[in-house]
Design a protein around this motif. Structure first.
Motif, PDB file in Angstrom:
ATOM      1  N   TYR A  39       0.798  -1.238   0.000  1.00 51.89           N
ATOM      2  CA  TYR A  39       0.000   0.000   0.000  1.00 51.89           C
ATOM      3  C   TYR A  39       0.825   1.281   0.000  1.00 51.89           C
ATOM      4  CZ  TYR A  39      -3.749  -3.229   1.220  1.00 51.89           C
ATOM      5  OH  TYR A  39      -4.649  -4.264   1.211  1.00 51.89           O
ATOM      6  N   ASN A  40       2.160   1.155  -0.050  1.00 53.38           N
ATOM      7  CA  ASN A  40       3.042   2.320   0.034  1.00 53.38           C
ATOM      8  C   ASN A  40       2.790   3.104   1.322  1.00 53.38           C
ATOM      9  OD1 ASN A  40       5.173   3.887  -0.979  1.00 53.38           O
ATOM     10  ND2 ASN A  40       3.771   5.358  -1.922  1.00 53.38           N
ATOM     11  N   PHE A  41       2.574   2.374   2.407  1.00 56.77           N
ATOM     12  CA  PHE A  41       2.362   2.973   3.715  1.00 56.77           C
ATOM     13  C   PHE A  41       3.617   3.726   4.152  1.00 56.77           C
ATOM     14  CE2 PHE A  41       2.426   2.520   8.438  1.00 56.77           C
ATOM     15  CZ  PHE A  41       1.236   3.174   8.733  1.00 56.77           C
ATOM     16  N   PRO A  42       3.469   4.893   4.777  1.00 52.31           N
ATOM     17  CA  PRO A  42       4.633   5.719   5.161  1.00 52.31           C
ATOM     18  C   PRO A  42       5.296   5.247   6.452  1.00 52.31           C
ATOM     19  CG  PRO A  42       2.614   6.886   5.686  1.00 52.31           C
ATOM     20  CD  PRO A  42       2.197   5.625   4.967  1.00 52.31           C
ATOM     21  N   GLY A  43       5.660   4.005   6.507  1.00 53.51           N
ATOM     22  CA  GLY A  43       6.320   3.412   7.667  1.00 53.51           C
ATOM     23  C   GLY A  43       6.462   1.922   7.416  1.00 53.51           C
ATOM     24  N   PHE A  44       7.250   1.269   8.245  1.00 55.26           N
ATOM     25  CA  PHE A  44       7.399  -0.187   8.124  1.00 55.26           C
ATOM     26  C   PHE A  44       6.265  -0.927   8.819  1.00 55.26           C
ATOM     27  CE2 PHE A  44      11.751   1.557   8.037  1.00 55.26           C
ATOM     28  CZ  PHE A  44      12.174   1.075   6.808  1.00 55.26           C
ATOM     29  N   ASN A  45       5.794  -0.342   9.917  1.00 56.47           N
ATOM     30  CA  ASN A  45       4.773  -0.980  10.752  1.00 56.47           C
ATOM     31  C   ASN A  45       3.728   0.052  11.154  1.00 56.47           C
ATOM     32  OD1 ASN A  45       6.456  -3.591  11.369  1.00 56.47           O
ATOM     33  ND2 ASN A  45       7.815  -1.877  11.871  1.00 56.47           N
ATOM     34  N   CYS A  46       2.545  -0.412  11.508  1.00 59.20           N
ATOM     35  CA  CYS A  46       1.506   0.475  12.025  1.00 59.20           C
ATOM     36  C   CYS A  46       1.676   0.580  13.541  1.00 59.20           C
ATOM     37  CB  CYS A  46       0.123  -0.069  11.691  1.00 59.20           C
ATOM     38  SG  CYS A  46      -0.198  -0.264   9.920  1.00 59.20           S
ATOM     39  N   ILE A  47       1.799   1.813  14.032  1.00 57.05           N
ATOM     40  CA  ILE A  47       1.994   2.042  15.463  1.00 57.05           C
ATOM     41  C   ILE A  47       0.957   3.066  15.915  1.00 57.05           C
ATOM     42  CG2 ILE A  47       3.586   2.791  17.252  1.00 57.05           C
ATOM     43  CD1 ILE A  47       5.890   1.926  15.472  1.00 57.05           C
ATOM     44  N   SER A  48       0.064   2.632  16.799  1.00 55.11           N
ATOM     45  CA  SER A  48      -1.073   3.455  17.201  1.00 55.11           C
ATOM     46  C   SER A  48      -1.043   3.698  18.705  1.00 55.11           C
ATOM     47  CB  SER A  48      -2.384   2.759  16.811  1.00 55.11           C
ATOM     48  OG  SER A  48      -2.379   2.398  15.431  1.00 55.11           O
ATOM     49  N   LEU A  49      -1.471   4.908  19.112  1.00 55.58           N
ATOM     50  CA  LEU A  49      -1.459   5.293  20.519  1.00 55.58           C
ATOM     51  C   LEU A  49      -2.844   5.733  20.982  1.00 55.58           C
ATOM     52  CD1 LEU A  49       1.818   7.449  20.692  1.00 55.58           C
ATOM     53  CD2 LEU A  49       1.487   5.168  21.671  1.00 55.58           C
ATOM     54  N   ASN A  50      -3.273   5.183  22.116  1.00 54.19           N
ATOM     55  CA  ASN A  50      -4.456   5.648  22.833  1.00 54.19           C
ATOM     56  C   ASN A  50      -5.731   5.600  22.004  1.00 54.19           C
ATOM     57  OD1 ASN A  50      -2.817   6.043  25.110  1.00 54.19           O
ATOM     58  ND2 ASN A  50      -2.163   8.035  24.360  1.00 54.19           N
ATOM     59  N   HIS A  51      -6.254   6.740  21.533  1.00 52.58           N
ATOM     60  CA  HIS A  51      -7.511   6.725  20.772  1.00 52.58           C
ATOM     61  C   HIS A  51      -7.290   6.333  19.308  1.00 52.58           C
ATOM     62  CE1 HIS A  51      -5.979  10.586  19.443  1.00 52.58           C
ATOM     63  NE2 HIS A  51      -6.975  10.702  18.586  1.00 52.58           N
ATOM     64  N   GLU A  52      -6.036   6.143  18.905  1.00 57.26           N
ATOM     65  CA  GLU A  52      -5.752   5.611  17.568  1.00 57.26           C
ATOM     66  C   GLU A  52      -5.937   4.096  17.639  1.00 57.26           C
ATOM     67  OE1 GLU A  52      -2.276   8.939  16.616  1.00 57.26           O
ATOM     68  OE2 GLU A  52      -1.737   6.857  17.036  1.00 57.26           O
ATOM     69  N   ALA A  53      -6.913   3.596  16.897  1.00 58.04           N
ATOM     70  CA  ALA A  53      -7.226   2.161  16.992  1.00 58.04           C
ATOM     71  C   ALA A  53      -6.373   1.321  16.058  1.00 58.04           C
ATOM     72  CB  ALA A  53      -8.705   1.939  16.690  1.00 58.04           C
ATOM     73  N   ALA A  54      -5.986   1.864  14.912  1.00 63.65           N
ATOM     74  CA  ALA A  54      -5.263   1.065  13.918  1.00 63.65           C
ATOM     75  C   ALA A  54      -4.614   1.969  12.881  1.00 63.65           C
ATOM     76  CB  ALA A  54      -6.216   0.096  13.218  1.00 63.65           C
ATOM     77  N   HIS A  55      -3.621   1.415  12.196  1.00 60.76           N
ATOM     78  CA  HIS A  55      -2.966   2.036  11.042  1.00 60.76           C
ATOM     79  C   HIS A  55      -2.282   3.355  11.383  1.00 60.76           C
ATOM     80  CE1 HIS A  55      -6.062  -0.270   8.323  1.00 60.76           C
ATOM     81  NE2 HIS A  55      -5.292  -1.073   9.046  1.00 60.76           N
ATOM     82  N   GLY A  56      -1.843   3.495  12.640  1.00 63.75           N
ATOM     83  CA  GLY A  56      -1.139   4.705  13.025  1.00 63.75           C
ATOM     84  C   GLY A  56       0.167   4.859  12.269  1.00 63.75           C
ATOM     85  N   VAL A  57       0.419   6.061  11.769  1.00 61.31           N
ATOM     86  CA  VAL A  57       1.625   6.355  10.984  1.00 61.31           C
ATOM     87  C   VAL A  57       2.772   6.708  11.930  1.00 61.31           C
ATOM     88  CG1 VAL A  57       2.654   7.888   9.272  1.00 61.31           C
ATOM     89  CG2 VAL A  57       0.275   7.155   9.014  1.00 61.31           C
ATOM     90  N   PRO A  58       3.906   6.020  11.835  1.00 60.44           N
ATOM     91  CA  PRO A  58       5.055   6.372  12.670  1.00 60.44           C
ATOM     92  C   PRO A  58       5.468   7.822  12.447  1.00 60.44           C
ATOM     93  CG  PRO A  58       5.386   4.234  11.657  1.00 60.44           C
ATOM     94  CD  PRO A  58       4.170   4.825  11.016  1.00 60.44           C
ATOM     95  N   SER A  59       5.788   8.496  13.551  1.00 57.04           N
ATOM     96  CA  SER A  59       6.073   9.929  13.492  1.00 57.04           C
ATOM     97  C   SER A  59       7.331  10.265  14.273  1.00 57.04           C
ATOM     98  CB  SER A  59       4.885  10.711  14.066  1.00 57.04           C
ATOM     99  OG  SER A  59       5.220  12.068  14.285  1.00 57.04           O
ATOM    100  N   ALA A  60       8.127  11.192  13.716  1.00 55.67           N
ATOM    101  CA  ALA A  60       9.339  11.655  14.393  1.00 55.67           C
ATOM    102  C   ALA A  60       9.026  12.666  15.482  1.00 55.67           C
ATOM    103  CB  ALA A  60      10.293  12.270  13.376  1.00 55.67           C
ATOM    104  N   THR A  61       7.765  13.100  15.574  1.00 58.94           N
ATOM    105  CA  THR A  61       7.388  14.090  16.590  1.00 58.94           C
ATOM    106  C   THR A  61       6.455  13.522  17.656  1.00 58.94           C
ATOM    107  OG1 THR A  61       5.543  14.875  15.226  1.00 58.94           O
ATOM    108  CG2 THR A  61       7.651  15.993  14.957  1.00 58.94           C
TER     109      THR A  61
END
Length: 252
Positions: free
Chosen positions: A60-82
């Motif tokens: 899917y050309n996802f902007p990361g290697f893995n989906c990483i989600s926090l708290n109210h993010e249920a799925a497909h969280g985009v890894p972020s440098a911030t």
């Protein structure tokens, strides 16, 4: 996919072990103050060391290697440098990858200590929902029994189910037939599991949300900020009388 040969089974087992060990490795490395991109880069390097390629990035050309989600993010969280992981966060990591044309998918949630009693109950319930769903998997079983078994545990614990996220087939691609497998009992679904089917099961239990919406980034799926969601996922092969889980990690 449906397993057709010993080579198919061996291929699924190999990539299953890699993604399981990668998930375990990333969960061990997660700590307060780390950005989600730093954690993702560790996972991406792990996959590369084992000859595997990130499934979301490849398919899917996802902007990361893995989906990483926090708290109210249920799925497909985009890894972020911030975006930094904080104490008390509910962290979900979903690792899927490809090796020699075969894909496997797994995920898990954890609390970055300290966790509340409700957080810990949510994790416990979601794990049990996955186990209960797996217990009913065998050739000829109704696919909607997977959701029924998840719903039974969610109801026992008093948690809601994210109804627009579900399980799926996997194998020669990241998402295949059988497509969307509901995490609740859907009486309209008349499909049955076939021997050799490769599927995931991934319940999404929440503290009160019933659905997710897509963020402006086009990827991250969120509930209201007042809710938290947990997910656990395995890839498995449907056998005559049981499920063969291929995403158990090696012992620590």
């Amino acid at each position: 996919m449906i397993i057709q040969s010993d080579a198919d089974l061996d291929g699924i087992k190999k990539i299953g072990k890699i993604v399981a060990n990668c998930l375990q490795y990333m969960m061990q490395k997660a700590e307060p103050g780390m950005t989600t991109k730093e954690l993702d880069d560790l996972g991406g390097a792990y996959l590369e060391r084992h000859g595997a390629r990130s499934g979301p990035k490849l398919v899917y050309n996802f902007p990361g290697f893995n989906c990483i989600s926090l708290n109210h993010e249920a799925a497909h969280g985009v890894p972020s440098a911030t975006k930094k992981i904080q104490m008390g966060d509910m962290l979900n990591i979903d690792v899927s990858a490809e090796l020699n044309g075969y894909y496997a998918d797994n995920g898990g949630s954890m609390i970055i200590p300290p966790g509340t009693k409700k957080d810990l109950l949510l994790l416990e319930a979601t794990k049990k929902a996955l186990e209960n769903a797996i217990s009913g998997v065998k050739a000829g079983a109704a696919i909607n029994q997977i959701g029924a078994n998840i719903e039974k545990i969610a109801d026992q614990y008093g948690f809601s189910i994210i109804e627009n996220l579900g399980s799926h087939g996997v194998g020669k691609s990241l998402h295949e037939e059988p497509e969307f497998i509901a995490g609740f009992y859907d009486k309209r679904d008349k499909r049955v599991l076939k021997e050799g089917h490769v599927i995931t099961i991934e319940p999404f239990l929440s503290t009160g949300a019933f659905g997710v919406d897509e963020e402006a980034d086009g990827w991250t799926l969120v509930t209201g900020k007042e809710h938290r969601t947990a997910q656990f996922e395995h890839t498995m092969v449907v056998l005559k009388d049981r499920a063969l889980i291929v995403t158990y990690p090696d012992p620590l």
